[in-house]
Design an enzyme around this catalytic site. Structure first.
Site, PDB file in Angstrom:
ATOM      1  N   GLY A 268       0.820  -1.208   0.000  1.00 12.53           N
ATOM      2  CA  GLY A 268       0.000   0.000   0.000  1.00 12.53           C
ATOM      3  C   GLY A 268       0.855   1.259   0.000  1.00 12.53           C
ATOM      4  O   GLY A 268       0.653   2.171  -0.788  1.00 12.53           O
ATOM      5  N   MET A 270       4.854   3.027   1.935  1.00  7.81           N
ATOM      6  CA  MET A 270       6.075   2.759   2.692  1.00  7.81           C
ATOM      7  C   MET A 270       6.589   4.024   3.372  1.00  7.81           C
ATOM      8  O   MET A 270       6.700   5.080   2.754  1.00  7.81           O
ATOM      9  CB  MET A 270       7.124   2.177   1.730  1.00  7.81           C
ATOM     10  CG  MET A 270       8.456   1.884   2.376  1.00  7.81           C
ATOM     11  SD  MET A 270       8.331   0.594   3.638  1.00  7.81           S
ATOM     12  CE  MET A 270       9.643   1.102   4.742  1.00  7.81           C
ATOM     13  N   GLU A 271       6.983   3.858   4.650  1.00 14.03           N
ATOM     14  CA  GLU A 271       7.291   4.982   5.531  1.00 14.03           C
ATOM     15  C   GLU A 271       8.733   5.461   5.486  1.00 14.03           C
ATOM     16  O   GLU A 271       9.226   6.026   6.484  1.00 14.03           O
ATOM     17  CB  GLU A 271       6.939   4.574   6.963  1.00 14.03           C
ATOM     18  CG  GLU A 271       7.872   3.508   7.598  1.00 14.03           C
ATOM     19  CD  GLU A 271       7.395   2.073   7.451  1.00 14.03           C
ATOM     20  OE1 GLU A 271       6.629   1.787   6.511  1.00 14.03           O
ATOM     21  OE2 GLU A 271       7.797   1.228   8.273  1.00 14.03           O
ATOM     22  N   ASN A 272       9.480   5.281   4.390  1.00 15.07           N
ATOM     23  CA  ASN A 272      10.870   5.745   4.307  1.00 15.07           C
ATOM     24  C   ASN A 272      11.018   7.128   4.948  1.00 15.07           C
ATOM     25  O   ASN A 272      10.212   8.024   4.716  1.00 15.07           O
ATOM     26  CB  ASN A 272      11.288   5.850   2.842  1.00 15.07           C
ATOM     27  CG  ASN A 272      10.828   4.669   2.029  1.00 15.07           C
ATOM     28  OD1 ASN A 272      11.192   3.553   2.330  1.00 15.07           O
ATOM     29  ND2 ASN A 272       9.979   4.919   1.046  1.00 15.07           N
ATOM     30  N   GLU A 305       1.483   5.842   7.564  1.00 14.35           N
ATOM     31  CA  GLU A 305       2.892   6.003   7.190  1.00 14.35           C
ATOM     32  C   GLU A 305       3.500   7.193   7.922  1.00 14.35           C
ATOM     33  O   GLU A 305       4.645   7.145   8.360  1.00 14.35           O
ATOM     34  CB  GLU A 305       3.050   6.155   5.672  1.00 14.35           C
ATOM     35  CG  GLU A 305       2.422   5.035   4.841  1.00 14.35           C
ATOM     36  CD  GLU A 305       2.776   3.625   5.269  1.00 14.35           C
ATOM     37  OE1 GLU A 305       3.820   3.431   5.914  1.00 14.35           O
ATOM     38  OE2 GLU A 305       1.985   2.703   4.985  1.00 14.35           O
ATOM     39  N   HIS A 308       4.407   6.278  11.466  1.00  9.24           N
ATOM     40  CA  HIS A 308       5.621   5.467  11.578  1.00  9.24           C
ATOM     41  C   HIS A 308       6.847   6.332  11.889  1.00  9.24           C
ATOM     42  O   HIS A 308       7.853   5.810  12.369  1.00  9.24           O
ATOM     43  CB  HIS A 308       5.893   4.720  10.274  1.00  9.24           C
ATOM     44  CG  HIS A 308       5.295   3.343  10.199  1.00  9.24           C
ATOM     45  ND1 HIS A 308       5.388   2.425  11.220  1.00  9.24           N
ATOM     46  CD2 HIS A 308       4.617   2.707   9.202  1.00  9.24           C
ATOM     47  CE1 HIS A 308       4.791   1.298  10.845  1.00  9.24           C
ATOM     48  NE2 HIS A 308       4.316   1.439   9.629  1.00  9.24           N
TER      49      HIS A 308
END
Ligand code: BES
Ligand code: ZN
Length: 881
Positions: A268, A270-272, A305, A308
């Site tokens: 879905g 991504m919390e980079n 996200e 996070h």
């Protein structure tokens, strides 16, 4: 590809790393087929590591093009390098600098892990183990490093160059058509949070002022032409940032927060760190192409996200067994956010529906595992409903048991104590133990034991003594690989509902800890006695679904009808309606199966029909109460020897009976709740549309002469996707006369929007009737379909396999065959998407003997494939076990 089963990784084998990598400088020279990555790593031997112990770095499909130690090219005898591993044989005892050059082919990366291209844009996905596809590294979450990333690319192809952190420098490369940007992220982070993006993208800018007065630049990057579809995502981001400050005291910590939407993405979002990358379906929305559900999902995923940043990034996981430390906690936080933004009871009902329909079957089948698994072969297969949804429930139970205040104190301590660390569930729980002076040892079993506890209840009222006795017991049904289980700590929110519908006051309680309206069950059996109970109550138990358990409370249907009408807890009111419907559906399915005529219970028809008049419940809640348990839910309740056709028929019988009872009285709810004026995605407006469309769903089955015309006219006149898709779904799933015409019209209108076309694929894939299989096969060669795009695969094949029980589990096995063949095909290019599709077989043993034999042979065919990916091998082995 590896054909052998990967070795098991075990939690008990965890060892701290022998070396640390404190700083990483990456220089990425981007070209479509020969991207050069130069990684300069500052490496340190750990105090306990013997000098000269070899340094082993992870790789995945890598080729080494250069290696230097402290600036000097290494002799070939000093290391060994394969695609999967780089070993430095005798590293210096003192800190050293290791420079590695790798060459990548982003265009050829169909796994969508590591560095790949999506519609021409370079992007990365590193969780869980994708960084090792970019360079050799200690690719484990307990290696925290400060990253500086220099990107270089063609100016024309990639005007936008992004990486984690803050922009430090940018400029042209003299004498070439290329330019560069240098990004620096001051926060030490694990490699799985690394990201870069380069491409020709449009920027949608905004700003946010944090609680301490820091001005943060917010940007959403999308394909040109899609700038107008980002308003909701941006609004959701700003509300998330404010909410995390207000509710949890968490502030953002960089100068910039970037979000990039890409169309090829395995998950879905991504919390980079500072550079979230999203599947575009969780960013782009307008009323023309997105439903109310899409808007709610975008709000939740953006929040998730963003949250996070603290729960996952500032404090990360020591190892992948601790995945729920970040995911369960962050799901809990996004659920709370959505509850505050919307209707809390409606959100709770939606979450519980999801838990019961996804997590419960997972926890009862061959893929069952504890919230914190103890072993895995492929970590990608553990991003599961159990880790996420049950993981969130465990955090919620902690809040219920400790109370909101002590819970917040514990979380504050966690943030303070572990900021900048990679930590464990034990450390997390210790913070709550300290903050609340509570022993959580028994509670921690929730992380260790697989399976859903069954709580059984019996009650007795003694009118002479004025006592109400509640006998409670708990048990986890035996599971493969888990011999016995210990009693868990189960918080049961309850009320004793008196004859007038009010919760009764009681005297002292014996036999269990009771805090306010929470009773704690922590033994295998407990006899609880309430004193001074004035009249016989009805026990409303597990209010708000206070624990992820199955409740076995044999309530008389008159008591269920009473709770359905009277319970002060909106969740349990909804639950009572569901339970009544479920009992009748199971009975009807049994009758249908025997070839008998099924006649629904008058009481059940009545209770469903009366929901419409419950004007003190908001529209969203009424729509939820009118939604019958899904076919998969009914199958789960039946549990064994399942015949999906009988379940489908039973559900249609009940739907028709309610529809016939309600008849024309549905009409005002349909027209009265239609959007007047401009579209707003807020919860109230969405609730009205949900109720209108639920009523339309019944009206279509009412036998009224004008039903087909009404559905058609709703389809053609809809001014938003929610209403249009609801009507289209009825036309297609009920096989109404103008089904094909509707599909053609929809396609014509939405042919340019792949996200809208996904709904077109999904609607057809989920249609009951045995023509669906051929249709799905035909759609696989439709020009709008693309087997390499995960969203397309999910909308066509995944929704067929998980959302169409009668056709996936066709009695001739053709549904299983189609999915098995597709898994084998997809597995060659994208193992993650394939293995996820394969999990749709997880409940195969519960099917009737003929069907389960066919499912088994489809699984055996998959298993027989010799070069199956590690992902699919793991799922097929466990599913067949
Ligand atoms: N960290 C995950 C994304 C992820 C999952 C990366 C698996 C690699 C492997 C992210 O925070 C996440 O959980 N995303 C969810 C959506 C979320 C709202 C639950 C997802 O991608 O489904
Ligand atoms: Zn997450």
């Amino acid at each position: 590809m590896r054909s052998e089963t990967a070795p098991a990784i075990r939690l008990e084998d965890y060892k701290p790393p022998l070396y640390r990598i404190d700083k990483v400088a990456l220089n990425v020279e981007l070209t479509p087929n020969a991207t050069r990555v130069t990684a300069t790593l500052q490496v340190k031997r750990q105090p306990d590591t013997a000098a000269g112990a070899s340094l082993v770095l992870d790789g995945d499909e890598l080729s080494l093009a250069g290696i230097r130690l402290n600036g000097k090219t290494l002799d070939e005898t000093a290391y060994t390098a394969t695609a999967e591993r780089l070993e430095l044989l005798s590293p210096p005892a003192e800190p050293f600098e290791l420079t590695l050059v790798t060459e990548l082919d982003p265009d050829a990366n169909t796994k969508l892990m590591g560095l790949y291209r999506s519609s021409g844009t370079y992007c990365t996905q590193c969780e869980a183990e994708g960084f090792r596809r970019i360079t050799y590294f200690l690719d484990r979450p307990d290696i925290l490093a400060v990253y500086t990333t220099r990107l270089e690319a063609s100016k024309a192809e990639c005007p936008v160059l992004l990486a984690n952190g803050n922009l430090a420098e940018a400029g042209d490369i003299e004498g070439t058509d290329r330019h560069y940007a240098i990004w620096h992220d001051p926060h030490p982070k694990p490699a799985y949070l690394f990201a870069l993006v380069a491409g020709d993208l449009a920027e949608v800018p905004d700003r946010f002022m944090t609680m301490s007065g820091k001005d943060v630049a917010l940007n959403i990057y999308v394909e040109h032409g899609k700038e107008g579809l980002c308003d909701w995502a941006m609004d959701s981001l700003k509300r998330s940032m404010r909410w995390d400050e207000e509710v949890f005291g968490r502030e953002y910590d960089l100068d910039v927060f970037n979000i990039v939407a890409v169309s090829d993405f395995n998950m879905g979002a991504m919390e980079n760190k500072g550079l979230n990358i999203f599947n575009d379906k969780y960013v782009l929305a307008d009323p023309e192409t997105a439903t109310d559900q899409d808007y709610a999902n975008i709000e939740a995923v953006i929040a998730h996200e963003y949250f996070h940043n603290w729960t996952g990034n500032r404090i990360t996981c020591r190892d992948w067994f601790q995945l729920c430390l970040k995911e369960g906690l962050t799901v809990f936080r996004d659920q709370e956010f959505s509850s505050d933004m919307r209707s809390r009871p409606a959100k709770r009902i939606a979450d519980v529906r999801l838990l019961k329909s996804h997590q419960f079957p997972e926890d009862a089948g061959p893929l069952a595992h504890p919230v914190r698994p103890r072993t895995y072969h492929e970590i990608n297969n553990f991003y599961t409903a159990t880790v996420y949804e049950k993981g969130a429930e465990v955090v919620r139970m902690l809040q219920t048991l400790l109370g909101k205040q002590a819970f917040r104190k514990g979380l504050d301590l966690y943030f303070e104590r572990h900021d900048g660390e990679a930590t464990t569930i034990e450390a997390f729980l210790a913070c709550f133990e300290e903050a609340s002076s509570t022993d959580l040892e028994q509670f921690s079993l929730w992380y260790e034991q697989a399976g859903t506890p069954v709580v059984s209840v019996e009650t007795e009222y003694d009118p002479d003594r004025k006592t109400f006795s509640v006998s409670l017991s708990q048990e986890i049904p035996p599971l493969a690989g888990q011999k016995s289980s210990k009693p868990a700590v189960i918080p049961l929110r309850f009320g004793l509902v008196g004859p007038n519908g009010e919760d009764m006051e009681t005297g002292p309680v014996e036999g269990a800890k009771v805090n306010g309206d929470v009773l704690v069950l922590d033994k295998a059996h407990q006899d609880v006695v309430f004193q001074n109970v004035a009249a016989a109550p009805v026990l409303s138990l597990l209010r708000g679904f206070s624990a992820p358990v199955r409740l076995n409370q044999p309530l008389h249907s008159k008591d269920l009808l009473f709770l359905a009408a009277q319970d002060r807890d909106p969740f349990n009111r909804w639950q009572a309606v569901q339970t009544l419907a479920m009992q009748d559906l199971v009975r009807l399915a049994g009758l249908v199966r025997e070839g008998a005529d099924g006649v629904p219970s008058e009481d059940v028809i009545g209770v469903l029909a009366s929901v419409l008049d419950e004007t003190q419940l908001d529209e969203a809640l009424r729509a939820q109460a009118l939604t019958l348990p899904s076919e998969a839910d009914i199958a789960q309740e039946i549990g064994k020897d399942v015949n999906p056709d009988a379940i489908h028929a039973a559900r249609e019988i009940l739907r028709r009976a309610v529809a016939t009872r309600l008849g024309p009285s549905l009409l005002p709810f349909i027209s009265g709740n239609s959007a007047g004026g401009s579209y707003s995605p807020d919860a109230q407006a969405a609730g009205k549309r949900a109720l209108a469309n639920r009523c339309l769903h019944y009206y279509a089955a009412s036998g009224a002469d004008d039903a087909a015309d009404l559905v058609w006219s709703r389809f053609t006149s809809a001014d938003n996707m929610t209403d249009r898709l609801a009507a289209l779904t009825l036309l297609v799933h009920d096989h109404m006369p103008r089904e094909d015409e509707a599909l053609a019209a929809y396609r014509k209108r939405h042919t340019d929007s792949s996200l809208a076309m996904d709904k077109w694929f999904m609607t057809q894939a989920m249609a009951p009737g045995d023509q669906t299989l051929e249709r799905v096969k035909a759609l696989m060669s439709d020009p709008s379909y693309d087997a390499g795009n995960p969203n397309r695969v999910r909308s066509l094949l995944q929704s067929f396999a998980t959302g169409n029980p009668t056709q996936f589990a066709r009695a001739d096995g053709a549904g299983f065959e189609l999915v098995a063949e597709s898994v084998l095909e997809i597995d060659k290019r994208n193992p993650q998407v394939a293995s996820r599709l394969l999990t749709s077989f997880r409940s195969w043993r519960a099917l009737d003997p003929q069907r389960s034999a066919l499912a088994e042979s489809a699984l055996l065919r998959v298993s027989a494939c010799e070069n199956l990916s590690r992902d699919s091998r793991d799922i097929v082995d466990r599913t067949l076990q």
